[in-house]
Scaffold this motif. Structure first.
Motif, PDB file in Angstrom:
ATOM      1  N   GLN A 146       0.703  -1.187  -0.302  1.00 29.03           N
ATOM      2  CA  GLN A 146      -0.002  -0.030   0.344  1.00 29.03           C
ATOM      3  C   GLN A 146       0.977   1.238   0.320  1.00 29.03           C
ATOM      4  O   GLN A 146       0.232   2.584  -0.301  1.00 29.03           O
ATOM      5  CB  GLN A 146      -0.355   0.535   1.547  1.00 29.03           C
ATOM      6  N   ARG A 147       1.943   1.284  -0.259  1.00 34.49           N
ATOM      7  CA  ARG A 147       3.070   1.700   0.236  1.00 34.49           C
ATOM      8  C   ARG A 147       2.784   3.287  -0.917  1.00 34.49           C
ATOM      9  O   ARG A 147       2.510   4.527  -0.960  1.00 34.49           O
ATOM     10  CB  ARG A 147       4.793   1.985  -0.149  1.00 34.49           C
ATOM     11  N   GLU A 148       2.507   2.913  -2.718  1.00 40.81           N
ATOM     12  CA  GLU A 148       2.368   4.122  -3.558  1.00 40.81           C
ATOM     13  C   GLU A 148       0.589   5.015  -3.459  1.00 40.81           C
ATOM     14  O   GLU A 148       0.800   5.857  -3.431  1.00 40.81           O
ATOM     15  CB  GLU A 148       2.246   3.638  -4.567  1.00 40.81           C
ATOM     16  N   GLU A 149      -0.104   3.842  -3.175  1.00 38.69           N
ATOM     17  CA  GLU A 149      -1.239   4.076  -2.720  1.00 38.69           C
ATOM     18  C   GLU A 149      -1.522   5.296  -1.455  1.00 38.69           C
ATOM     19  O   GLU A 149      -2.268   6.186  -1.839  1.00 38.69           O
ATOM     20  CB  GLU A 149      -2.635   3.413  -1.903  1.00 38.69           C
ATOM     21  N   LEU A 150      -0.992   4.902  -0.742  1.00 36.32           N
ATOM     22  CA  LEU A 150      -0.822   6.026   0.298  1.00 36.32           C
ATOM     23  C   LEU A 150       0.305   7.180   0.185  1.00 36.32           C
ATOM     24  O   LEU A 150      -0.685   8.229   0.640  1.00 36.32           O
ATOM     25  CB  LEU A 150       0.363   5.057   2.195  1.00 36.32           C
ATOM     26  N   LEU A 151       1.000   7.471  -0.495  1.00 33.63           N
ATOM     27  CA  LEU A 151       1.340   8.679  -0.792  1.00 33.63           C
ATOM     28  C   LEU A 151       0.442   9.824  -2.306  1.00 33.63           C
ATOM     29  O   LEU A 151      -0.204  10.544  -1.791  1.00 33.63           O
ATOM     30  CB  LEU A 151       2.889   8.168  -2.028  1.00 33.63           C
ATOM     31  N   ARG A 152      -0.221   8.657  -2.859  1.00 30.98           N
ATOM     32  CA  ARG A 152      -1.268   8.921  -3.524  1.00 30.98           C
ATOM     33  C   ARG A 152      -2.634  10.060  -3.321  1.00 30.98           C
ATOM     34  O   ARG A 152      -3.112  10.782  -3.019  1.00 30.98           O
ATOM     35  CB  ARG A 152      -1.937   8.279  -4.540  1.00 30.98           C
ATOM     36  N   THR A 153      -2.903   9.108  -1.652  1.00 33.86           N
ATOM     37  CA  THR A 153      -4.043   9.762  -0.940  1.00 33.86           C
ATOM     38  C   THR A 153      -3.255  10.534  -0.163  1.00 33.86           C
ATOM     39  O   THR A 153      -3.420  12.183  -0.280  1.00 33.86           O
ATOM     40  CB  THR A 153      -3.810   8.534   0.294  1.00 33.86           C
ATOM     41  N   ALA A 154      -1.944  10.557   0.206  1.00 33.73           N
ATOM     42  CA  ALA A 154      -1.107  12.628   0.905  1.00 33.73           C
ATOM     43  C   ALA A 154      -1.431  13.501   0.211  1.00 33.73           C
ATOM     44  O   ALA A 154      -1.811  14.530   0.400  1.00 33.73           O
ATOM     45  CB  ALA A 154       0.023  12.019   1.390  1.00 33.73           C
ATOM     46  N   GLY A 155      -0.861  13.556  -1.284  1.00 36.39           N
ATOM     47  CA  GLY A 155      -1.136  13.970  -2.348  1.00 36.39           C
ATOM     48  C   GLY A 155      -2.499  14.410  -2.771  1.00 36.39           C
ATOM     49  O   GLY A 155      -2.375  15.792  -2.625  1.00 36.39           O
ATOM     50  N   GLU A 156      -3.264  13.808  -2.969  1.00 38.20           N
ATOM     51  CA  GLU A 156      -4.756  14.524  -3.018  1.00 38.20           C
ATOM     52  C   GLU A 156      -4.980  15.138  -1.705  1.00 38.20           C
ATOM     53  O   GLU A 156      -6.001  15.430  -2.314  1.00 38.20           O
ATOM     54  CB  GLU A 156      -5.667  12.465  -2.886  1.00 38.20           C
ATOM     55  N   CYS A 157      -4.446  14.991  -0.641  1.00 42.53           N
ATOM     56  CA  CYS A 157      -5.534  15.465   0.131  1.00 42.53           C
ATOM     57  C   CYS A 157      -4.316  16.758   0.541  1.00 42.53           C
ATOM     58  O   CYS A 157      -4.430  17.507   1.342  1.00 42.53           O
ATOM     59  CB  CYS A 157      -5.107  14.426   1.530  1.00 42.53           C
ATOM     60  N   GLY A 158      -3.504  16.750  -0.489  1.00 47.39           N
ATOM     61  CA  GLY A 158      -2.534  18.099  -0.174  1.00 47.39           C
ATOM     62  C   GLY A 158      -1.221  17.955   1.369  1.00 47.39           C
ATOM     63  O   GLY A 158      -0.658  19.296   1.295  1.00 47.39           O
ATOM     64  N   ALA A 159      -1.164  16.950   1.077  1.00 44.61           N
ATOM     65  CA  ALA A 159      -0.407  16.696   2.883  1.00 44.61           C
ATOM     66  C   ALA A 159       1.062  15.935   1.873  1.00 44.61           C
ATOM     67  O   ALA A 159       1.449  15.168   2.940  1.00 44.61           O
ATOM     68  CB  ALA A 159      -0.852  16.370   3.684  1.00 44.61           C
ATOM     69  N   ALA A 160       0.961  15.866   0.662  1.00 42.43           N
ATOM     70  CA  ALA A 160       2.293  15.362  -0.213  1.00 42.43           C
ATOM     71  C   ALA A 160       3.739  15.089   0.501  1.00 42.43           C
ATOM     72  O   ALA A 160       4.826  14.313   1.242  1.00 42.43           O
ATOM     73  CB  ALA A 160       2.300  14.833  -1.545  1.00 42.43           C
ATOM     74  N   ASP A 161       4.060  16.979   1.537  1.00 43.41           N
ATOM     75  CA  ASP A 161       5.508  17.428   1.962  1.00 43.41           C
ATOM     76  C   ASP A 161       5.220  16.486   3.209  1.00 43.41           C
ATOM     77  O   ASP A 161       6.282  17.019   3.766  1.00 43.41           O
ATOM     78  CB  ASP A 161       5.522  18.734   1.760  1.00 43.41           C
ATOM     79  N   ARG A 162       3.865  16.678   4.536  1.00 44.16           N
ATOM     80  CA  ARG A 162       3.908  15.873   5.108  1.00 44.16           C
ATOM     81  C   ARG A 162       3.678  14.103   5.676  1.00 44.16           C
ATOM     82  O   ARG A 162       3.434  14.642   7.298  1.00 44.16           O
ATOM     83  CB  ARG A 162       2.831  17.316   6.055  1.00 44.16           C
ATOM     84  N   VAL A 163       3.715  14.123   4.936  1.00 47.66           N
ATOM     85  CA  VAL A 163       3.706  12.469   4.734  1.00 47.66           C
ATOM     86  C   VAL A 163       5.207  11.650   4.818  1.00 47.66           C
ATOM     87  O   VAL A 163       5.245  11.353   3.213  1.00 47.66           O
ATOM     88  CB  VAL A 163       2.736  11.962   4.332  1.00 47.66           C
ATOM     89  N   LEU A 164       5.502  10.935   5.493  1.00 46.63           N
ATOM     90  CA  LEU A 164       6.593  10.389   5.378  1.00 46.63           C
ATOM     91  C   LEU A 164       6.614   9.472   5.961  1.00 46.63           C
ATOM     92  O   LEU A 164       6.767   8.757   6.731  1.00 46.63           O
ATOM     93  CB  LEU A 164       8.242  11.083   6.315  1.00 46.63           C
ATOM     94  N   LEU A 165       7.692   8.436   4.709  1.00 53.76           N
ATOM     95  CA  LEU A 165       7.167   6.788   4.960  1.00 53.76           C
ATOM     96  C   LEU A 165       8.367   6.353   4.663  1.00 53.76           C
ATOM     97  O   LEU A 165       8.629   6.238   3.491  1.00 53.76           O
ATOM     98  CB  LEU A 165       6.225   6.128   3.485  1.00 53.76           C
ATOM     99  N   SER A 166       9.648   5.869   6.283  1.00 52.90           N
ATOM    100  CA  SER A 166      10.485   5.640   6.383  1.00 52.90           C
ATOM    101  C   SER A 166      11.548   4.897   5.825  1.00 52.90           C
ATOM    102  O   SER A 166      12.513   4.071   5.972  1.00 52.90           O
ATOM    103  CB  SER A 166      10.889   5.701   7.538  1.00 52.90           C
TER     104      SER A 166
END
Length: 383
Positions: free
Chosen positions: A230-250
């Motif tokens: 689900q990594r890419e899906e979570l990053l896509r969701t963050a982008g859709e919510c306008g929070a791509a720069d605030r979500v870090l998957l380590s």
């Protein structure tokens, strides 16, 4: 005592890392067979001095693996076989019986209310599980909740024993220096409000809801520790919510870290130190080890389901709070934590109860009972 542990795979996962940790505390001569995927945890176990054999099983119906496994059990002249995870429990119990090893203990790590190891429960899976269970000596449940589920499935109560998952408590104590170093390495500002989560990036963990909740808090950052499909899906969701720069998957975190790891390798305790609040959004858990680790790190914890906390007497984990699963409920709870601020919390009684050394002693009592008939102490004599 010579023991053989059989597990389905040794990629990074809760049951896999729990096996490695338990082996470090068991006073036995142990070997490990992994049916599939000799991944990072296999290398860690070998670095700890325990041999690992890869059986090379091709899939659930690779019946040719059974005679190979039976030969390994017979040739090793083991006193006891201990199996972990569904497929290994089924094949391991049969192989031990065919090899003439009667003492067989199985640990049920991942039985939830509606799933087992992340897959939906079916009547066929239950029937096969029960057929295999009867070939063993006893079944270990990692929490009283799992013990109740096993009994509801049809496993006899007298065959179920609770030995909870554990952690090396002292390793998780909060370290301000580790917090500063981890935040610097991750690119997190010293004063940022960091929401954290740990686990497989899988649909069942519901991390998408946590992404959306954090996105609704303009001053919050999200640090997710783990890998999964689900990594890419979570990053896509963050982008859709306008929070791509605030979500870090380590990414994944092998804990304890492998031998020879670089000095600046981020460990799970250091990643938890970097967080300000820990959230577990999974609605169906067998134990909830990540919650216990977060409590040991002094974090306030919000969780949807966690038997490790819910099975304890009230007040055992004052820093943990059960919340609803919806995004608005998550968002409101995070706002409340943000407003409260505050220093790190002391390690609660719940954490001390789950020290791995205590679990190893309980497990050894089961081993001695299975092999030598030694009476069980009360703490592991029943579910």
């Amino acid at each position: 005592m010579r023991t053989l542990h059989i597990i389905t795979g040794l990629g990074i996962g809760g049951a896999e890392q729990q096996l490695r940790l338990m082996l470090r505390h068991l006073p036995t001569s142990s070997s490990v067979v992994t049916l599939t995927n000799p991944g990072p945890v296999a290398r860690g176990i070998e670095a700890d001095g325990v041999p690992v054999i890869h059986l090379g099983m091709a899939g659930n119906r690779d019946l040719g693996a059974l005679p190979r496994l039976t030969r390994l059990v017979r040739q090793g002249r083991y006193d006891l076989v201990h199996t972990h995870l569904y497929r290994a429990c089924l094949y391991g119990r049969i192989a031990a019986r065919l090899a003439g090893v009667r003492p067989v203990i199985a640990t049920e790590h991942s039985l939830g209310d509606a799933q087992i190891e992340g897959r939906p429960l079916t009547s066929g899976a239950r029937a096969l599980y029960l057929a295999g269970e009867r070939l063993g000596t006893s079944t270990v449940a990692v929490s009283p909740s799992v013990a109740r589920r096993l009994e509801e499935w049809g496993v006899r109560r007298s065959r179920i024993h609770v030995v909870p998952n554990g952690i090396e408590v002292a390793r998780f104590a909060f370290d301000p220096a580790a917090r500063r170093a981890a935040r610097e390495q991750l690119g997190l500002a010293p004063d940022a409000f960091v929401v954290g989560g740990v686990g497989r990036l899988a649909v069942g963990k519901r991390f998408d809801r946590l992404v959306r909740a954090v996105a609704a808090l303009p001053d919050a950052r999200l640090l997710l520790v783990g890998e999964g499909d689900q990594r890419e899906e979570l990053l896509r969701t963050a982008g859709e919510c306008g929070a791509a720069d605030r979500v870090l998957l380590s990414g994944r975190c092998e804990d304890p870290p492998p031998a020879g790891a670089a000095p600046d390798t981020l460990t799970l305790p250091s990643l938890l130190a970097a967080m300000d609040v820990f959230v577990s959004t999974s609605p169906d858990e067998a134990f909830g080890l990540a919650v216990v680790e977060a409590l040991a790190a002094g974090l306030p914890v919000l969780y949807v389901a966690c038997p490790a906390v819910d099975d304890l007497p009230p007040g055992s984990a004052p820093g943990a709070r059960r919340i609803g699963p919806s995004v608005p409920e998550l968002t409101a709870a995070l706002r409340e934590v943000r407003r409260a601020g505050g220093a790190r919390l002391p390690q609660p009684a719940a954490v001390r109860r789950y020290d791995i050394a205590a679990g190893a002693r309980q497990l050894m009592s089961l081993y001695e009972n299975a092999v030598h008939g030694t009476p069980l102490p009360h703490e592991v004599s029943c579910s």
